[in-house]
Design a protein around this motif. Sequence first.
Motif, PDB file in Angstrom:
ATOM      1  N   ILE A  19      21.427  51.281  67.851  1.00 17.04           N
ATOM      2  CA  ILE A  19      22.340  52.110  68.651  1.00 17.04           C
ATOM      3  C   ILE A  19      23.777  51.615  68.484  1.00 17.04           C
ATOM      4  O   ILE A  19      24.704  52.407  68.308  1.00 17.04           O
ATOM      5  N   ALA A  20      23.998  50.314  68.525  1.00 15.26           N
ATOM      6  CA  ALA A  20      25.347  49.756  68.350  1.00 15.26           C
ATOM      7  C   ALA A  20      25.891  50.106  66.969  1.00 15.26           C
ATOM      8  O   ALA A  20      27.066  50.458  66.830  1.00 15.26           O
ATOM      9  N   PHE A  21      25.044  50.023  65.963  1.00 15.65           N
ATOM     10  CA  PHE A  21      25.468  50.356  64.600  1.00 15.65           C
ATOM     11  C   PHE A  21      25.845  51.831  64.492  1.00 15.65           C
ATOM     12  O   PHE A  21      26.857  52.189  63.888  1.00 15.65           O
ATOM     13  N   LEU A  22      25.056  52.719  65.093  1.00 17.08           N
ATOM     14  CA  LEU A  22      25.362  54.153  65.071  1.00 17.08           C
ATOM     15  C   LEU A  22      26.660  54.467  65.815  1.00 17.08           C
ATOM     16  O   LEU A  22      27.468  55.295  65.372  1.00 17.08           O
ATOM     17  N   LEU A  23      26.879  53.802  66.939  1.00 21.52           N
ATOM     18  CA  LEU A  23      28.143  53.992  67.663  1.00 21.52           C
ATOM     19  C   LEU A  23      29.334  53.517  66.840  1.00 21.52           C
ATOM     20  O   LEU A  23      30.393  54.162  66.816  1.00 21.52           O
ATOM     21  N   LEU A  24      29.194  52.401  66.172  1.00 28.86           N
ATOM     22  CA  LEU A  24      30.264  51.878  65.328  1.00 28.86           C
ATOM     23  C   LEU A  24      30.609  52.871  64.218  1.00 28.86           C
ATOM     24  O   LEU A  24      31.787  53.178  63.986  1.00 28.86           O
ATOM     25  N   ILE A  25      29.606  53.394  63.551  1.00 27.90           N
ATOM     26  CA  ILE A  25      29.845  54.385  62.489  1.00 27.90           C
ATOM     27  C   ILE A  25      30.491  55.632  63.066  1.00 27.90           C
ATOM     28  O   ILE A  25      31.434  56.186  62.492  1.00 27.90           O
ATOM     29  N   PHE A  26      30.036  56.088  64.233  1.00 29.29           N
ATOM     30  CA  PHE A  26      30.611  57.278  64.862  1.00 29.29           C
ATOM     31  C   PHE A  26      32.102  57.085  65.115  1.00 29.29           C
ATOM     32  O   PHE A  26      32.920  57.954  64.792  1.00 29.29           O
ATOM     33  N   LEU A  28      34.193  54.934  63.725  1.00 25.47           N
ATOM     34  CA  LEU A  28      34.938  54.781  62.472  1.00 25.47           C
ATOM     35  C   LEU A  28      35.183  56.126  61.803  1.00 25.47           C
ATOM     36  O   LEU A  28      36.251  56.368  61.228  1.00 25.47           O
ATOM     37  N   VAL A  29      34.215  57.017  61.876  1.00 26.66           N
ATOM     38  CA  VAL A  29      34.341  58.322  61.234  1.00 26.66           C
ATOM     39  C   VAL A  29      35.273  59.243  62.007  1.00 26.66           C
ATOM     40  O   VAL A  29      36.052  59.990  61.423  1.00 26.66           O
ATOM     41  N   THR A  30      35.234  59.185  63.327  1.00 27.38           N
ATOM     42  CA  THR A  30      36.010  60.141  64.128  1.00 27.38           C
ATOM     43  C   THR A  30      37.409  59.664  64.479  1.00 27.38           C
ATOM     44  O   THR A  30      38.230  60.466  64.922  1.00 27.38           O
TER      45      THR A  30
END
Length: 187
Positions: A19-26, A28-30
């Motif tokens: 979950i932390a990794f997915l939030l980080l990617i989110f 960074l992308v947005t």
Amino acid sequence: MKMSRKTISGVNAGSMADIAFLLLIFFLVTTTFTEDEGIRGTMPSPCPEGVDCSSDVAQKNIFSIQLNRNNELMANNETISVDKLRESVKAFIDNNGDQSCEYCNGVKKVDMSDNPQKAIISIQTDREASYDHYIGVQNELVGAYYELREELSKTKFNKTVEELTEEELTILKESYPFRISEADLNQ
């Protein structure tokens, strides 16, 4: 069924890293990053082979600005405030000393610049001068050029600079070219 006292209850944290990794990617992308523009400047084009590019510039065509370590400003060997720099630079650039400039409105002094194409602004800044004062000097110089271009735009094209076409903007830039030279006092 009876619970044993030895079992420890807790939260299953196995997927927390995912979950932390997915939030980080989110994020960074947005996220959008603004770019600092800084001070615009162009390097002179290289001298073509076989051409002598070392020409002497008449002293009257050089407007000398010096900013010392105490942030004191001198323009053509006279102490001046940053507030008065813009008008002094405009008068120098627009002087029309050789009377070859049809659009210039200067006073035609023989000891000032011949025309805007020959006028050079020379800035010498001490390494210990504050960055804020240096930026203030740069702002006044750019402001002087833009005001001269704006005045020419109104008289020649009867438009503001924002309304001009690319071709008309090129004419303004050629009429009042940025000719700013920087040198270091502590060389």
